[in-house]
Design a protein around this motif. Structure first.
Motif, PDB file in Angstrom:
ATOM      1  N   ARG A  88      42.361  32.754  53.644  1.00 54.92           N
ATOM      2  CA  ARG A  88      41.506  33.798  53.090  1.00 54.92           C
ATOM      3  C   ARG A  88      40.259  34.087  53.927  1.00 54.92           C
ATOM      4  NH1 ARG A  88      43.159  36.057  48.700  1.00 54.92           N
ATOM      5  NH2 ARG A  88      44.802  35.048  47.476  1.00 54.92           N
ATOM      6  N   GLU A 387      44.105  36.537  55.731  1.00 54.17           N
ATOM      7  CA  GLU A 387      43.052  37.554  55.697  1.00 54.17           C
ATOM      8  C   GLU A 387      42.044  37.265  54.582  1.00 54.17           C
ATOM      9  OE1 GLU A 387      46.704  38.560  57.446  1.00 54.17           O
ATOM     10  OE2 GLU A 387      46.343  38.254  55.292  1.00 54.17           O
ATOM     11  N   THR A 389      39.739  37.757  51.346  1.00 51.97           N
ATOM     12  CA  THR A 389      39.958  38.434  50.064  1.00 51.97           C
ATOM     13  C   THR A 389      39.273  39.795  50.108  1.00 51.97           C
ATOM     14  OG1 THR A 389      39.948  36.290  48.945  1.00 51.97           O
ATOM     15  CG2 THR A 389      39.669  38.245  47.568  1.00 51.97           C
ATOM     16  N   THR A 390      39.993  40.834  49.734  1.00 47.56           N
ATOM     17  CA  THR A 390      39.437  42.186  49.793  1.00 47.56           C
ATOM     18  C   THR A 390      38.636  42.516  48.539  1.00 47.56           C
ATOM     19  OG1 THR A 390      41.349  43.223  48.741  1.00 47.56           O
ATOM     20  CG2 THR A 390      41.437  42.912  51.143  1.00 47.56           C
ATOM     21  N   GLU A 391      37.815  43.552  48.637  1.00 49.82           N
ATOM     22  CA  GLU A 391      37.038  44.010  47.477  1.00 49.82           C
ATOM     23  C   GLU A 391      37.970  44.454  46.356  1.00 49.82           C
ATOM     24  OE1 GLU A 391      33.812  43.956  46.825  1.00 49.82           O
ATOM     25  OE2 GLU A 391      33.438  42.895  48.707  1.00 49.82           O
ATOM     26  N   GLU A 392      39.075  45.091  46.708  1.00 47.28           N
ATOM     27  CA  GLU A 392      40.014  45.546  45.698  1.00 47.28           C
ATOM     28  C   GLU A 392      40.664  44.363  44.972  1.00 47.28           C
ATOM     29  OE1 GLU A 392      42.047  47.791  43.125  1.00 47.28           O
ATOM     30  OE2 GLU A 392      40.456  48.460  44.482  1.00 47.28           O
ATOM     31  N   GLN A 393      41.006  43.308  45.731  1.00 48.26           N
ATOM     32  CA  GLN A 393      41.567  42.115  45.103  1.00 48.26           C
ATOM     33  C   GLN A 393      40.572  41.466  44.150  1.00 48.26           C
ATOM     34  OE1 GLN A 393      42.649  40.095  48.760  1.00 48.26           O
ATOM     35  NE2 GLN A 393      44.842  40.369  48.360  1.00 48.26           N
TER      36      GLN A 393
END
Length: 404
Positions: A88, A387, A389-393
């Motif tokens: 992550r 990768e 953690t994305t904002e959307e996740q």
């Protein structure tokens, strides 16, 4: 009662020799939590790069546990597998090999200052949660194990496993070295996350090759002692033999579900009101000893003074007090030198044994309602990624999480 002394060391006594002789072996405490509080570990990834970036901090914590009575310096290698170090978006620019080698050197340096053994440890992996193959998961353990063998640690620990299957895989790898192997699960009386009972878990670990089995982390001391008792019953019922160990949290967790303290809303930054006192720790040490457990240590939340309390409670059985007891009167006896008479009146065992500590938080409940998302290995929410953690996740998780 004699104090710990270098004159009492028998460097040829390994972990199994000590346990076979009926000795009490005292473990150390939880490095990731202790060093996070000190500013050397990042909560979230919980990775042990401090062994390379801040060796003086790791060395000092080892030294404090040794002074407090620890017989084992466990290498600071929790979550030091390559798949966790790069999980992550955790881009450390350090390899697992670098961290594991540095951790072994630090543990050995301090162990040589006293009567301590060095244990190399592996823990659960993102690869397992993401349903990678048995061969791939075992390869992550082997990479760490190879370092431990080059550095000649005294024994090996597979710790912090939520699924007994993954712990079995770890034991299969570690036992190939010929060194003694201990295996601990982070489970409670209900068993692992696939509902395998503590007794059955212990039997499987012993059959896999572990000579020492037990639990660590996730639950408070008395819950962990109860769980190890169930493991002990299972092993004896199966006609097998093993030594038993317990390394619990230093937090009260009566309100936890099967996943332990990680489900508590206070995890990990507001757990301090739950910390056990040193007197609680003495009760834990006695309960563990009476249950037939002879490897007694701690995990997250444990500080050196907690280990000192364990060592002091079992001083009669061990035949010595730790060096740190020079600055701690048994059962508060040092308070007889206090300037205030009402504090001097507390210089007695009866006072501290009967005390019911107040929290000082009048608007807080005594217990919490744990998060219960009910996910484990194979669930889409637990698929790991390199990768960040994305904002959307994160947004999806914020919407799913209950309000506190």
């Amino acid at each position: 009662m004699r104090k710990a002394s270098l004159d009492n060391i028998d460097s040829f006594q390994g972990i199994l020799e000590r346990l076979n002789a009926g000795e009490v072996v005292i473990g150390d405490g939880g490095f990731v939590f202790a060093l996070e509080k000190r500013g050397y570990v990042k909560a979230g990834p919980w990775t042990p790069e401090a062994s390379v970036t801040h060796p003086e901090a790791v060395r000092q914590l080892h030294r404090e546990f040794l002074r407090s009575g620890s017989n084992v310096m466990q290498t600071f290698t929790f979550y030091a597998s390559d798949d966790k170090l790069e999980n992550r978006g955790n881009d450390l620019r350090l390899s697992g090999q670098q961290i594991n080698e540095a951790a072994c050197d630090l543990a050995r340096e301090v162990a040589n200052e006293g009567d301590a053994l060095v244990a190399g440890g592996v823990s659960q992996t993102p690869s397992y949660l993401s349903c990678k193959s048995e061969a791939e998961v075992k390869d992550t353990f082997k990479k760490q194990m190879d370092v431990f063998i080059r550095k000649n640690v005294d024994f090996l620990i597979a710790e912090y496993f939520e699924h007994v299957e993954e712990a079995e895989w770890a034991v299969h790898v570690l036992k190939s070295t010929g060194k003694p192997v201990a295996a601990t699960l982070c489970i409670g009386p209900d068993g692992d996350l696939n509902s395998v009972s503590p007794g059955d878990c212990a039997v499987r670990l012993v059959k896999a090759g572990a000579q020492i089995v037990g639990v660590n982390c996730h639950f408070d001391p008395m819950t962990c002692v109860k769980t190890v008792e169930l493991m002990k019953e299972g092993v004896e019922r199966a006609g097998l033999k093993a030594h038993f160990m317990v390394q619990p949290l230093a937090y009260h967790t009566p309100d936890c579900n099967c996943q332990g303290f990680i489900d508590l809303p206070e995890f990990p930054f507001a757990l301090e009101p739950r910390i056990l006192t040193r007197w609680d720790m003495q009760q834990y040490a006695r309960a563990a000893y009476n249950a037939g457990i002879r490897y007694i240590g701690g995990c997250c939340g444990f500080e050196p003074y907690h280990i000192r309390a364990v060592a002091e409670e079992l001083a009669s059985e061990r035949g010595l007090l730790p060096a740190a007891s020079e600055k701690h009167g048994m059962w508060g006896s040092g308070l007889d030198m206090h300037t205030k008479p009402w504090v001097r009146a507390r210089a007695r065992r009866d006072y501290w044994e009967k005390l019911k500590p107040a929290s000082g938080r009048p608007l807080c409940p005594s217990m919490s309602c744990p998060d219960s998302w009910g996910v484990t290995k194979g669930h889409a929410d637990l698929m790991q990624q390199k990768e960040a953690t994305t904002e959307e996740q994160l947004k999806q998780l914020f919407q799913k999480a209950p309000a506190k």
